[in-house]
Design an enzyme around this catalytic site. Structure first.
Site, PDB file in Angstrom:
ATOM      1  N   GLU A  96      54.105 -31.011  42.528  1.00 14.46           N
ATOM      2  CA  GLU A  96      54.740 -31.081  43.849  1.00 14.46           C
ATOM      3  C   GLU A  96      53.801 -30.655  44.972  1.00 14.46           C
ATOM      4  O   GLU A  96      53.868 -31.189  46.083  1.00 14.46           O
ATOM      5  CB  GLU A  96      56.001 -30.207  43.878  1.00 14.46           C
ATOM      6  CG  GLU A  96      57.208 -30.799  43.162  1.00 14.46           C
ATOM      7  CD  GLU A  96      57.309 -30.374  41.723  1.00 14.46           C
ATOM      8  OE1 GLU A  96      58.438 -30.300  41.209  1.00 14.46           O
ATOM      9  OE2 GLU A  96      56.268 -30.114  41.084  1.00 14.46           O
ATOM     10  N   ASP A 127      56.879 -25.512  41.797  1.00 12.84           N
ATOM     11  CA  ASP A 127      57.735 -26.694  41.670  1.00 12.84           C
ATOM     12  C   ASP A 127      59.155 -26.411  42.143  1.00 12.84           C
ATOM     13  O   ASP A 127      59.589 -25.270  42.248  1.00 12.84           O
ATOM     14  CB  ASP A 127      57.766 -27.170  40.218  1.00 12.84           C
ATOM     15  CG  ASP A 127      58.370 -26.135  39.282  1.00 12.84           C
ATOM     16  OD1 ASP A 127      58.030 -24.939  39.425  1.00 12.84           O
ATOM     17  OD2 ASP A 127      59.188 -26.507  38.414  1.00 12.84           O
ATOM     18  N   GLU A 128      59.870 -27.490  42.421  1.00 17.10           N
ATOM     19  CA  GLU A 128      61.307 -27.482  42.698  1.00 17.10           C
ATOM     20  C   GLU A 128      61.717 -26.466  43.764  1.00 17.10           C
ATOM     21  O   GLU A 128      62.681 -25.712  43.605  1.00 17.10           O
ATOM     22  CB  GLU A 128      62.082 -27.253  41.388  1.00 17.10           C
ATOM     23  CG  GLU A 128      61.824 -28.364  40.373  1.00 17.10           C
ATOM     24  CD  GLU A 128      62.579 -28.183  39.059  1.00 17.10           C
ATOM     25  OE1 GLU A 128      63.003 -29.205  38.486  1.00 17.10           O
ATOM     26  OE2 GLU A 128      62.748 -27.039  38.612  1.00 17.10           O
ATOM     27  N   VAL A 129      60.987 -26.452  44.856  1.00 20.87           N
ATOM     28  CA  VAL A 129      61.277 -25.543  45.970  1.00 20.87           C
ATOM     29  C   VAL A 129      62.308 -26.199  46.896  1.00 20.87           C
ATOM     30  O   VAL A 129      62.068 -27.278  47.443  1.00 20.87           O
ATOM     31  CB  VAL A 129      60.001 -25.207  46.750  1.00 20.87           C
ATOM     32  CG1 VAL A 129      60.315 -24.308  47.941  1.00 20.87           C
ATOM     33  CG2 VAL A 129      58.978 -24.544  45.831  1.00 20.87           C
ATOM     34  N   HIS A 181      62.081 -20.517  41.204  1.00 16.62           N
ATOM     35  CA  HIS A 181      62.147 -20.063  39.816  1.00 16.62           C
ATOM     36  C   HIS A 181      61.775 -18.589  39.703  1.00 16.62           C
ATOM     37  O   HIS A 181      61.156 -18.163  38.720  1.00 16.62           O
ATOM     38  CB  HIS A 181      61.215 -20.904  38.936  1.00 16.62           C
ATOM     39  CG  HIS A 181      61.656 -22.321  38.753  1.00 16.62           C
ATOM     40  ND1 HIS A 181      62.673 -22.686  37.901  1.00 16.62           N
ATOM     41  CD2 HIS A 181      61.228 -23.467  39.354  1.00 16.62           C
ATOM     42  CE1 HIS A 181      62.846 -24.006  37.957  1.00 16.62           C
ATOM     43  NE2 HIS A 181      61.989 -24.494  38.840  1.00 16.62           N
TER      44      HIS A 181
END
Length: 521
Positions: free
Chosen positions: A366, A314-316, A260
Site C-alpha cells: 500500500e 497496510d490497511e490504514v 493493526h
C-alpha cells in the site's frame, strides 16, 4: 457384480498400486526439485550402524556437526532396521564446505552432490548453508523397506548440481491472532528446513494481542497479551533465532503500524489517535510516538539479528485521523492537506528510524501504491495483485511476492477446488515472474516470495495441517527452475515429501489416499 468382474477390478487396483509404487519408490523424488540431476540404475545398501557423515572441508562448525546428528536420525528413523545385504554399500558421505559466512540475504546456498556406483559419496558446497541444503537432498535419497528392514539408496550413480532460484523463500506465521507456543514455532522451523525455506516472516503483534515482552516498555505485553503466560521472553526469541540460524533460516520480525496496532495502546494509550468507535491508528503527528518507536526498535535489534524489519503499513483507514481534532490542528499548522500525505509523513519517519539502526525496512505494498517516498533500501511486500509486482521492480525497488500464496484462503486466487487440500496446485502454478519479461537488473530486484499463514483460524493445534504440505508447493516454486511445472510429477513427489515430514514429526495433511510408513507397529 460377478466374481469375474470383481477379480478384474481387484487386478486393475493392484496394477495401479504397483505402478504407483514403482514411480513412487524408484524415482529420486526430491523436494524441491533440484536445478539439475542425473541418475543410474545401481542400488547401494546403507547400514545405519556403519554409515557416517565426515566433514572434510575448511568449514567444520557446529552448524554442520549438529546437522550431521539430526540427519542421522531423520534418515534412520526405524528402530527395526536390519543390516544391508547389498553387494555394494554407502558408508560415508564426505561433506566439503569452504566457508562459514554470516547468514544474510543472498548468501550462497549452492551445492553439488555425487553418489558413485562404487559407494563413494561426496557433498561439496561453497558455504555451510549450501551444505545444509545438500544434506536435506541427500536424506531424501535413502529409502527404508519395511519388509526387509533394510535401507538403500537407488539410482546410483547420482549427480545433483543445485542452487535456489530466489534468495528469499519465506513463510509468514501470525502469533497475534492466536498465540503460538515456542515448540510450535520450532517445529515449523524444522518443517521449513525440510522444504529449503530460508526466511521466517514472524508477524508478532497485531490488534488482537501483543505477546512480545519488552524490557523497555513492559506494559506492551502486560496489558496486550491474551494472558500473562502467552508471551515470548527475550530468551524465547533468542532461542527461536538461534534454532532458525542452525537450520539456515533468517528470522524477520514484523511490527505492523500505524494500523493493526490496537494492542500497543492498551499499555501505552498515548500511542493511539483519539477516535472512539473507529478502527484505531497510531497518532502520526506525535513526537512521543516516534521517540517510543526509536527506543522500542533499538531493543528489537538486540533480539533479531537480521538486516530487515517489516513495519507493515497496510490497511490504514483514515477516518480515525479525520475525527481527531488534535491531529487535524497539527496538520493545518504543518501544511499537510490530506490524510494520505500524513500517512506518507509517518512512513518517512519510520523508514528513517529503521535506517538509523542500520536495518532495512519492509512495507506492505500500500505504501508503494500510494506513491509515498520510499528509500532505495526499502523492500515492497506485494500481496494485493500479481500485476503490482512488475510495477514495483520496474520502478527500481526490491520486492517480495506474497500474492496468491495466502494459506488461510480457501480460494488462493481465482481457482476453486472441490478438495480443500488441492489448493496446493494453485500455489504451485502461481509463478512470480510468469510471462513477464524483465532485464537481468530488474529480475535481481525480485528477491523471492512467501507463503502466508495468517492466524485468525489457526493456532498450535492445527498449524501443521494447515501449512503443510501446501506451503511445500511455494517452496518448490521459489527454489526450483521456472521450467519445473508438471502437476503430475509434483503430485508424486509431494506425496513422498508429505510422508517424510510425517516421519519427522510434522502433522502434514495428505493430498491423496496413501499410507505413510513411519516405522514398525
Amino acid at each position: 457384480v460377478s466374481t469375474q468382474s470383481t477379480g478384474h477390478i481387484n487386478m486393475i487396483k493392484l496394477l495401479l498400486v504397483y505402478s504407483f509404487f514403482i514411480v513412487f519408490v524408484l524415482g529420486l523424488n526430491i523436494w524441491p526439485a533440484p536445478k539439475s540431476q542425473t541418475s543410474g540404475s545401481t542400488t547401494l545398501g546403507v547400514d545405519p550402524s556403519k554409515f557416517a557423515f565426515k566433514c572434510t572441508g575448511q568449514s567444520c562448525t557446529t552448524i554442520l556437526t549438529d546437522a550431521f546428528a539430526r540427519y542421522q536420525k531423520y534418515i534412520f528413523f526405524s528402530s527395526a532396521s536390519q543390516p544391508s545385504n547389498a553387494t555394494t554399500t554407502l558408508s560415508v558421505l564426505s561433506v566439503d564446505a569452504s566457508t562459514a559466512p554470516a547468514l544474510t540475504l543472498g548468501v550462497s546456498e549452492s551445492y553439488t552432490l555425487t553418489i558413485e556406483s562404487s559407494g563413494t559419496g561426496k557433498l561439496v558446497a561453497e558455504t555451510e548453508w549450501g551444505a545444509l541444503r545438500g544434506l536435506e537432498t541427500f536424506s531424501q535419497l535413502i529409502d527404508w523397506d519395511y519388509v526387509s528392514g533394510q535401507y538403500s539408496l537407488m539410482g546410483a550413480p547420482i549427480t545433483i548440481s543445485d542452487s535456489p532460484r530466489f534468495p528469499w523463500r519465506g513463510l509468514l506465521i501470525d502469533s497475534s491472532r492466536h498465540y503460538l507456543t515456542v515448540d510450535a514455532i520450532l517445529r515449523t522451523l524444522d518443517a521449513m528446513s525440510y522444504n529449503k525455506f530460508n526466511t521466517l516472516h514472524w508477524h508478532l503483534v497485531d490488534d488482537q494481542s501483543f505477546p512480545l515482552q519488552s524490557a523497555t516498555y513492559p506494559k506492551l505485553s502486560e496489558a496486550g497479551a491474551w494472558v500473562p503466560w502467552a508471551v515470548y521472553t527475550a530468551a524465547d526469541v533468542k532461542k527461536i533465532v538461534s534454532y532458525a540460524t542452525s537450520r539456515g533460516i533468517r528470522v524477520v520480525p514484523e511490527f505492523d503500524t500505524p494500523a493493526h496496532a490496537a494492542s500497543w495502546s492498551k499499555g501505552y494509550p498515548f500511542l493511539a489517535a483519539n477516535c472512539p468507535g473507529r478502527y484505531q491508528l497510531f497518532d502520526a503527528t506525535s513526537d512521543e510516538v516516534y521517540s517510543f518507536m526509536t527506543s522500542f526498535l533499538t531493543e528489537i535489534t538486540s533480539l533479531f539479528t537480521d538486516q530487515f524489519i517489516h513495519m507493515g503499513g497496510d490497511e490504514v483507514q483514515y477516518d480515525c485521523w479525520q475525527v481527531d481534532p488534535k491531529i487535524n490542528q497539527w496538520m493545518a499548522q504543518h501544511g499537510i492537506k490530506t490524510y494520505k500525505q500524513l500517512m506518507g509523513y509517518y512512513e518517512n519517519k519510520i523508514q528513517g528510524i529503521v535506517k538509523s539502526l542500520q536495518k532495512n525496512t519492509i512495507l506492505w505494498e500500500e505504501s508503494f501504491d500510494a506513491g509515498f517516498s520510499l528509500d532505495n533500501s526499502t523492500v515492497v511486500n506485494v500481496w494485493l495483485s500479481s500485476q503490482r509486482l512488475a510495477t514495483v521492480i520496474r520502478s527500481g525497488l526490491r520486492a517480495v511476492y506474497s500474492f496468491g500464496w495466502y494459506l488461510d484462503r480457501e480460494i488462493p486466487d481465482s481457482q476453486t477446488f472441490y478438495l480443500w487440500e488441492d489448493t496446493w496446485k494453485a500455489f504451485y502454478a502461481n509463478d512470480p515472474v510468469g510471462s513477464n519479461t524483465y532485464t537481468p537488473a530488474q529480475l535481481s530486484l525480485l528477491l523471492g516470495g512467501e507463503a502466508s499463514m495468517w492466524g485468525e483460524q489457526v493456532d498450535e493445534t492445527v498449524i501443521d495441517v494447515r501449512v503443510w504440505p501446501r506451503a511445500s508447493a511455494v517452496a518448490e516454486r521459489l527454489w526450483s527452475p521456472q521450467s519445473v511445472t508438471s502437476i503430475n510429477d509434483a503430485t508424486t513427489r509431494l506425496g513422498t515429501q508429505r510422508c517424510r515430514m510425517v516421519r519427522r514429526g510434522i502433522n502434514a495433511s495428505p493430498i491423496f489416499p496413501d499410507y505413510c510408513v513411519t516405522g514398525p507397529k
